[in-house]
Design an enzyme around this catalytic site. Structure first.
Site, PDB file in Angstrom:
ATOM      1  N   THR A  94       0.867  -1.184   0.000  1.00 35.03           N
ATOM      2  CA  THR A  94       0.000   0.000   0.000  1.00 35.03           C
ATOM      3  C   THR A  94       0.895   1.222   0.000  1.00 35.03           C
ATOM      4  O   THR A  94       1.635   1.449   0.966  1.00 35.03           O
ATOM      5  CB  THR A  94      -0.885   0.028   1.268  1.00 35.03           C
ATOM      6  OG1 THR A  94      -1.632  -1.178   1.330  1.00 35.03           O
ATOM      7  CG2 THR A  94      -1.839   1.209   1.233  1.00 35.03           C
ATOM      8  N   LYS A 169      -7.475   1.502  -2.692  1.00 35.98           N
ATOM      9  CA  LYS A 169      -6.995   0.984  -1.394  1.00 35.98           C
ATOM     10  C   LYS A 169      -7.054   2.052  -0.296  1.00 35.98           C
ATOM     11  O   LYS A 169      -7.507   1.778   0.816  1.00 35.98           O
ATOM     12  CB  LYS A 169      -5.555   0.467  -1.577  1.00 35.98           C
ATOM     13  CG  LYS A 169      -4.861   0.041  -0.310  1.00 35.98           C
ATOM     14  CD  LYS A 169      -5.531  -1.143   0.346  1.00 35.98           C
ATOM     15  CE  LYS A 169      -4.887  -1.443   1.686  1.00 35.98           C
ATOM     16  NZ  LYS A 169      -5.602  -2.480   2.416  1.00 35.98           N
TER      17      LYS A 169
HETATM   18  P1  NAD Z   1       5.843  -5.792   7.470  1.00 39.08           P
HETATM   19  O1  NAD Z   1       6.581  -4.636   8.034  1.00 39.08           O
HETATM   20  O2  NAD Z   1       5.455  -6.929   8.338  1.00 39.08           O
HETATM   21  O3  NAD Z   1       6.659  -6.388   6.202  1.00 39.08           O
HETATM   22  C1  NAD Z   1       7.439  -5.614   5.335  1.00 39.08           C
HETATM   23  C2  NAD Z   1       8.699  -6.418   5.031  1.00 39.08           C
HETATM   24  O4  NAD Z   1       9.456  -5.725   4.036  1.00 39.08           O
HETATM   25  C3  NAD Z   1       9.616  -6.586   6.252  1.00 39.08           C
HETATM   26  O5  NAD Z   1       9.841  -7.972   6.489  1.00 39.08           O
HETATM   27  C4  NAD Z   1      10.902  -5.853   5.851  1.00 39.08           C
HETATM   28  O6  NAD Z   1      12.079  -6.464   6.353  1.00 39.08           O
HETATM   29  C5  NAD Z   1      10.826  -5.944   4.336  1.00 39.08           C
HETATM   30  N1  NAD Z   1      11.645  -4.945   3.643  1.00 39.08           N
HETATM   31  C6  NAD Z   1      11.728  -3.619   3.846  1.00 39.08           C
HETATM   32  N2  NAD Z   1      12.587  -3.052   2.970  1.00 39.08           N
HETATM   33  C7  NAD Z   1      13.050  -4.057   2.193  1.00 39.08           C
HETATM   34  C8  NAD Z   1      13.977  -4.124   1.103  1.00 39.08           C
HETATM   35  N3  NAD Z   1      14.597  -3.030   0.651  1.00 39.08           N
HETATM   36  N4  NAD Z   1      14.224  -5.328   0.544  1.00 39.08           N
HETATM   37  C9  NAD Z   1      13.602  -6.462   1.005  1.00 39.08           C
HETATM   38  N5  NAD Z   1      12.728  -6.459   2.041  1.00 39.08           N
HETATM   39  C10 NAD Z   1      12.459  -5.269   2.624  1.00 39.08           C
HETATM   40  O7  NAD Z   1       4.533  -5.156   6.765  1.00 39.08           O
HETATM   41  P2  NAD Z   1       3.210  -5.928   6.326  1.00 39.08           P
HETATM   42  O8  NAD Z   1       2.209  -5.856   7.416  1.00 39.08           O
HETATM   43  O9  NAD Z   1       3.569  -7.239   5.721  1.00 39.08           O
HETATM   44  O10 NAD Z   1       2.678  -4.907   5.197  1.00 39.08           O
HETATM   45  C11 NAD Z   1       3.302  -4.843   3.919  1.00 39.08           C
HETATM   46  C12 NAD Z   1       2.457  -3.920   3.045  1.00 39.08           C
HETATM   47  O11 NAD Z   1       1.126  -4.446   2.959  1.00 39.08           O
HETATM   48  C13 NAD Z   1       2.326  -2.494   3.590  1.00 39.08           C
HETATM   49  O12 NAD Z   1       2.366  -1.578   2.520  1.00 39.08           O
HETATM   50  C14 NAD Z   1       0.965  -2.505   4.275  1.00 39.08           C
HETATM   51  O13 NAD Z   1       0.378  -1.220   4.332  1.00 39.08           O
HETATM   52  C15 NAD Z   1       0.190  -3.460   3.371  1.00 39.08           C
HETATM   53  N6  NAD Z   1      -0.935  -4.156   4.003  1.00 39.08           N
HETATM   54  C16 NAD Z   1      -0.799  -4.758   5.223  1.00 39.08           C
HETATM   55  C17 NAD Z   1      -1.888  -5.434   5.776  1.00 39.08           C
HETATM   56  C18 NAD Z   1      -1.793  -6.109   7.129  1.00 39.08           C
HETATM   57  O14 NAD Z   1      -2.838  -6.536   7.646  1.00 39.08           O
HETATM   58  N7  NAD Z   1      -0.595  -6.261   7.699  1.00 39.08           N
HETATM   59  C19 NAD Z   1      -3.101  -5.511   5.085  1.00 39.08           C
HETATM   60  C20 NAD Z   1      -3.195  -4.930   3.813  1.00 39.08           C
HETATM   61  C21 NAD Z   1      -2.095  -4.257   3.278  1.00 39.08           C
END
Ligand code: NAD
Length: 299
Positions: A94, A169
């Protein structure tokens, strides 16, 4: 066999990558976190030593990263210079509409097909392969995008051209952020009025107060076993992430000249909960603040 590069294996990406592997695809996974990479390895993915090595030879590249800055960086440094031009690029994070459009333009100029495809559904749906995807892409590319997302999806809808998926979104999450606070305020008031929480759930879930925040993600522990409220508000969708999405909605509203006063109020309340130490907790933990409690301790 379809080769999928998956970058970003956090709360959401971990389960999503696992479902790609379960569908029989070869998944080259990468995350900056060694623990996340280990988990992916245990779920049938291959661990790549870097993002650029993950995308080399890929048919499909999927990113699930925290915010626009991460997506812009990974696309500029790792994906566009190293993926084959035939690869379909799909960003499921997102992010702000401007970043999505900027990355789409760079990808297109470099000869790639690109889609912004953020998701709705949370971590339970990510694990179960039942996410809803909202897609911004060129019309002729949609069938390929839908097929790429199939092992992770319950439904995939094309919202429009590049950036339209992100627009859908942030509007959807503004509804979610506001509705969760409404549900939490109702539980906090019910408690003060001496009404049992489980009984209030039973009534409201069958009355006009029914909504997703109540019946699929109940902030009051008990009635919805899969909700983060039953595990100390761990995992799920972090308050800091909801705050990010509400900020994106407010920025978009200001630019577009749209009025979103309840979105602004919700942003202020999540910002306060974040400052009180709740940023890492699931966003439904804002119930604790509204009950006058301190945020639950970190795990
Ligand atoms: P999270 O922080 O758990 O996961 C993000 C991952 O990206 C982490 O493991 C981090 O180490 C990795 N990362 C960051 N920079 C990186 C790079 N340069 N190279 C490789 N890996 C890298 O976040 P999440 O909850 O999984 O959310 C991810 C996305 O999904 C966000 O944009 C969030 O808004 C969206 N989202 C989350 C949910 C939810 O319920 N958690 C629901 C819908 C959408």
């Amino acid at each position: 066999m379809t080769r999928v590069a998956f970058i970003g294996l956090g709360n959401m990406g971990g389960g999503m990558a696992a479902n790609q592997a379960k569908a029989g695809r070869e998944v080259m996974a990468f995350d900056l976190s060694a623990a996340a990479l280990d988990r992916a390895r245990g779920q049938g993915c291959k661990a790549a030593p870097s993002a650029s090595q993950a995308v080399a030879g890929a048919d499909v590249v999927i990113t699930m990263l925290p915010a626009g800055a991460h997506v812009r960086k990974v696309y500029a440094e790792d994906i566009l210079p190293h993926a084959p031009k035939s690869a379909l690029l799909v960003d499921c994070s997102t992010i702000d509409v401007d970043s999505a459009r900027a990355v789409a333009a760079q990808a297109k100029a470099a000869g790639f097909r690109f889609a912004d495809a953020p998701v709705s559904g949370g971590t339970a749906a990510a694990d179960a392969g039942t996410l809803a995807f909202m897609v911004g892409c060129d019309e002729p590319d949609f069938a390929a995008v839908e097929a790429a997302l199939e092992p992770m999806s319950r439904i995939t809808i094309r919202a429009g051209d590049h950036g339209a998926g992100q627009a859908a979104k942030i509007c959807n999450n503004m509804v979610l952020g506001i509705s969760m606070i409404g549900v939490c305020e109702a539980f906090a008031l019910a408690e003060k009025l001496g009404l049992d929480g489980e009984r209030f759930f039973e009534i409201a879930s069958k009355s006009s107060g029914q909504c997703w925040s109540l019946t699929s993600y109940c902030p009051w522990p008990g009635p919805v076993p899969a909700a983060p409220s039953n595990r100390g508000y761990e995992g799920g969708f972090a308050t800091a992430m909801m705050l990010k999405d509400l900020k994106l909605a407010q920025e978009a509203a200001a630019k577009a000249g749209a009025a979103a006063p309840l979105g602004a109020a919700a942003e202020g309340l999540y910002a306060l909960f974040d400052r009180l130490g709740g940023g890492g907790k699931d966003f439904s933990a804002i119930l604790e603040m509204l009950r006058g409690h301190a945020p639950p301790p970190a795990a």
